[in-house]
Scaffold this motif. Structure first.
Motif, short mmCIF file in Angstrom:
data_model
loop_
_atom_site.label_atom_id
_atom_site.label_comp_id
_atom_site.label_asym_id
_atom_site.label_seq_id
_atom_site.Cartn_x
_atom_site.Cartn_y
_atom_site.Cartn_z
N PHE A 163 4.41 10.24 -57.24
CA PHE A 163 5.18 9.18 -56.61
C PHE A 163 6.66 9.23 -56.98
O PHE A 163 7.54 9.07 -56.14
CB PHE A 163 4.60 7.81 -57.00
N GLY A 164 6.95 9.48 -58.26
CA GLY A 164 8.35 9.55 -58.68
C GLY A 164 9.10 10.67 -57.99
O GLY A 164 10.24 10.51 -57.56
N TRP A 165 8.45 11.84 -57.85
CA TRP A 165 9.06 12.97 -57.14
C TRP A 165 9.39 12.58 -55.70
O TRP A 165 10.47 12.90 -55.19
CB TRP A 165 8.10 14.16 -57.14
N PHE A 166 8.42 11.94 -55.06
CA PHE A 166 8.58 11.56 -53.66
C PHE A 166 9.76 10.61 -53.47
O PHE A 166 10.57 10.76 -52.54
CB PHE A 166 7.28 10.90 -53.18
N ILE A 183 12.50 18.71 -45.07
CA ILE A 183 11.23 19.43 -45.09
C ILE A 183 10.53 19.24 -46.44
O ILE A 183 9.31 19.03 -46.51
CB ILE A 183 11.45 20.93 -44.81
N PHE A 184 11.30 19.28 -47.53
CA PHE A 184 10.71 19.09 -48.86
C PHE A 184 10.14 17.68 -49.01
O PHE A 184 9.10 17.49 -49.64
CB PHE A 184 11.78 19.34 -49.93
N TRP A 185 10.81 16.70 -48.40
CA TRP A 185 10.31 15.32 -48.46
C TRP A 185 8.93 15.21 -47.82
O TRP A 185 8.02 14.60 -48.38
CB TRP A 185 11.30 14.39 -47.75
N VAL A 186 8.77 15.81 -46.63
CA VAL A 186 7.47 15.72 -45.96
C VAL A 186 6.42 16.55 -46.71
O VAL A 186 5.23 16.19 -46.72
CB VAL A 186 7.58 16.15 -44.48
N TYR A 187 6.84 17.63 -47.36
CA TYR A 187 5.92 18.40 -48.19
C TYR A 187 5.38 17.54 -49.34
O TYR A 187 4.17 17.56 -49.63
CB TYR A 187 6.64 19.64 -48.73
N LEU A 188 6.26 16.79 -50.00
CA LEU A 188 5.81 15.91 -51.09
C LEU A 188 4.92 14.80 -50.56
O LEU A 188 3.94 14.42 -51.21
CB LEU A 188 7.03 15.33 -51.81
N GLN A 230 1.01 14.36 -51.68
CA GLN A 230 0.51 13.12 -52.26
C GLN A 230 -0.64 12.55 -51.43
O GLN A 230 -1.63 12.06 -51.97
CB GLN A 230 1.66 12.10 -52.32
N TYR A 231 -0.52 12.64 -50.11
CA TYR A 231 -1.51 12.05 -49.22
C TYR A 231 -2.82 12.83 -49.21
O TYR A 231 -3.91 12.25 -49.24
CB TYR A 231 -0.94 11.95 -47.80
N LEU A 232 -2.73 14.19 -49.17
CA LEU A 232 -3.92 15.01 -48.99
C LEU A 232 -4.97 14.81 -50.09
O LEU A 232 -6.15 14.60 -49.78
CB LEU A 232 -3.52 16.49 -48.89
N TYR A 245 12.40 10.14 -55.57
CA TYR A 245 13.72 10.72 -55.87
C TYR A 245 14.11 11.76 -54.82
O TYR A 245 15.30 12.00 -54.60
CB TYR A 245 13.82 11.24 -57.30
N ALA A 246 13.15 12.37 -54.12
CA ALA A 246 13.49 13.25 -53.01
C ALA A 246 14.17 12.46 -51.89
O ALA A 246 15.16 12.91 -51.30
CB ALA A 246 12.25 13.96 -52.48
N GLY A 247 13.66 11.26 -51.61
CA GLY A 247 14.31 10.40 -50.62
C GLY A 247 15.70 9.98 -51.05
O GLY A 247 16.62 9.90 -50.22
N ALA A 248 15.87 9.72 -52.34
CA ALA A 248 17.20 9.36 -52.85
C ALA A 248 18.17 10.51 -52.69
O ALA A 248 19.34 10.32 -52.32
CB ALA A 248 17.10 8.93 -54.31
N PHE A 249 17.71 11.72 -52.98
CA PHE A 249 18.58 12.89 -52.85
C PHE A 249 18.97 13.12 -51.39
O PHE A 249 20.12 13.44 -51.08
CB PHE A 249 17.88 14.12 -53.42
N ILE A 250 18.02 12.92 -50.48
CA ILE A 250 18.32 13.04 -49.05
C ILE A 250 19.37 12.02 -48.64
O ILE A 250 20.31 12.34 -47.89
CB ILE A 250 17.03 12.84 -48.22
N SER A 251 19.25 10.80 -49.13
CA SER A 251 20.23 9.77 -48.76
C SER A 251 21.61 10.10 -49.33
O SER A 251 22.64 9.87 -48.68
CB SER A 251 19.77 8.39 -49.24
#
Length: 418
Positions: free
Chosen positions: A231-234, A281-286, A290-292, A236-242
């Motif tokens: 969850f933390g990775w997911f 792309i990395f965001w959707v990968y994370l 997480q979902y799978l 912070y990936a959104g934060a980096f994108i923003s």
């Protein structure tokens, strides 16, 4: 242009003072946001602190993500990113204000916002307790601020020394105070390289660790019985994108407004567009990573959190976030034209920013009120207040300091690629 002409040109493009109309706009937005938050606080306190918490995390993510983007470019020896690095560094101007928003949440909001402050299970108490929350949150923020401020001063020092003879007297005093004693060009260049080499990885690792813990504390801990290692990775990936999106947005606007076409080129837009494309792309990968496992294991203690967001009334918003962060940027940024055209890059940056804003609401609000969608006019108005605060801080920095790295311009850096 020769060296002196370039320095005169760059110094002449500094606004010195923020645009009064823009500053008034930021103040009006802050007032609107404050009034809206106050009204919500008197009518629906939980919704008020939910909107506040979402924007607190969102705008801190932008400023931390921008600082880390500057570090990442340096760590990868990306010589294309001179102007982009300085714009990314400018986002740290919001950090003191962002820390103030966290202090307000810790002082007044957590008792309403975080359910475990009212009732916590004994097995979770060693981590979920208020004193430890204060220590890890404020400790992480101040550590990041100290490191980012030190790197920013190192980055500005040589530029300000070069520009000092050409700027107005008002700026000259500020520049001389920051520069202090000059030790010679060779010594200063060596010192700068040393500082950058040491501070960039420290800032990056601090961001990864601190923002992950912040995601646990202010999002995942809203439902203390649900947890995800990714969850933390997911988050912070959104934060980096923003952060990347705001840097791209500002680069397009500053280039047009200040006439910086000779310094901020379309090749630089191409490169920052590719970074944005890759991280979407990395965001959707994370997200899928997480979902799978949650879907495949089919354990009720894990699946309920996901199903809550994939079912009505939150389903449209969850898919809207997915579309805005991944689908549209993926197909839109796949070609070169959309990355090199300033108007198109600006549009895609705004789309991804909107997507992360929606995603933050989808992560937070269903945990506070599953049956009602708390994404409406009140939330937009509270966001407007944060936009005003963020714009006020960034405008103040960019009015006084160059928005491109002067030394990179003089050394011929900033070309396409590495």
């Amino acid at each position: 242009m020769n060296r002196e002409a370039t320095l005169r040109d760059l110094a002449g493009r500094l606004p010195v003072r923020p645009n009064p109309r823009q500053r008034m706009l930021w103040l009006v937005l802050m007032a609107v946001g404050g009034i809206s938050f106050g009204w919500l606080l008197s009518t629906e306190p939980l919704r008020a602190w939910g909107a506040y918490g979402v924007n607190m995390v969102y705008f801190l993510g932008i400023t931390l993500g921008g600082a880390v983007l500057a570090c990442a470019i340096r760590l990868s020896n990306g010589r294309w990113g001179g102007p982009v690095i300085r714009i990314a560094e400018s986002l740290t101007a919001y950090l003191p204000f962002g820390i103030a928003t966290v202090v307000l949440m810790l002082a007044a909001g957590i008792w309403t916002y975080l359910p475990w402050t009212r009732n916590v299970e004994p097995r979770q108490a060693p981590f979920l307790n208020v004193p430890f929350l204060y220590v890890r949150t404020m400790g992480g923020l101040f550590l990041f601020w100290m490191l980012a401020k030190k790197l920013l001063n190192a980055s500005l020092r040589r530029d300000l020394y070069l520009l000092t003879p050409y700027v107005t007297p008002n700026l000259r005093d500020t520049y001389e105070k920051i520069v202090g004693q000059w030790h010679g060009d060779a010594a200063e260049a060596a010192w700068y390289s040393h500082e950058v080499a040491h501070l960039s990885p420290q800032i990056t690792l601090t961001f990864v660790a601190f923002y992950s813990v912040m995601a646990w504390d202010f999002i995942m801990a809203l439902t203390p019985n649900w947890m995800s290692p990714l969850f933390g990775w997911f988050v912070y990936a959104g934060a980096f994108i923003s952060g990347i999106s705001v840097v791209a947005l500002l680069a397009t606007r500053l280039r047009a407004k200040r006439g910086l076409e000779a310094y901020i080129t379309t090749d630089m837009f191409w490169d920052i567009g590719k970074v944005l494309f890759a991280w979407c792309i990395f965001w959707v990968y994370l997200m899928w990573s997480q979902y799978l496992p949650i879907w495949y294991a089919d354990m009720p203690e894990e699946t309920w959190w996901v199903f809550l967001r994939f079912e009505d009334p939150w389903r449209p918003w969850a898919f809207a976030a997915f579309t805005l962060i991944f689908v549209i940027p993926f197909f839109g940024l796949m070609n070169k034209t959309s990355k090199t055209n300033p108007a198109l890059l600006f549009a895609f940056a705004c789309i991804t920013l909107s997507g992360v804003w929606v995603e933050r609401h989808v992560l937070v609000m269903p945990s506070l009120n599953p049956s009602h969608v708390w994404i409406g006019l009140p939330e937009v108005l509270v966001t407007a207040g944060f936009v005003g605060l963020f714009g006020f801080a960034i405008q103040r920095f960019l009015a006084k300091f160059p928005c491109i790295k002067v030394t990179d311009v003089l050394e011929g850096a900033g070309g396409h690629g590495h």
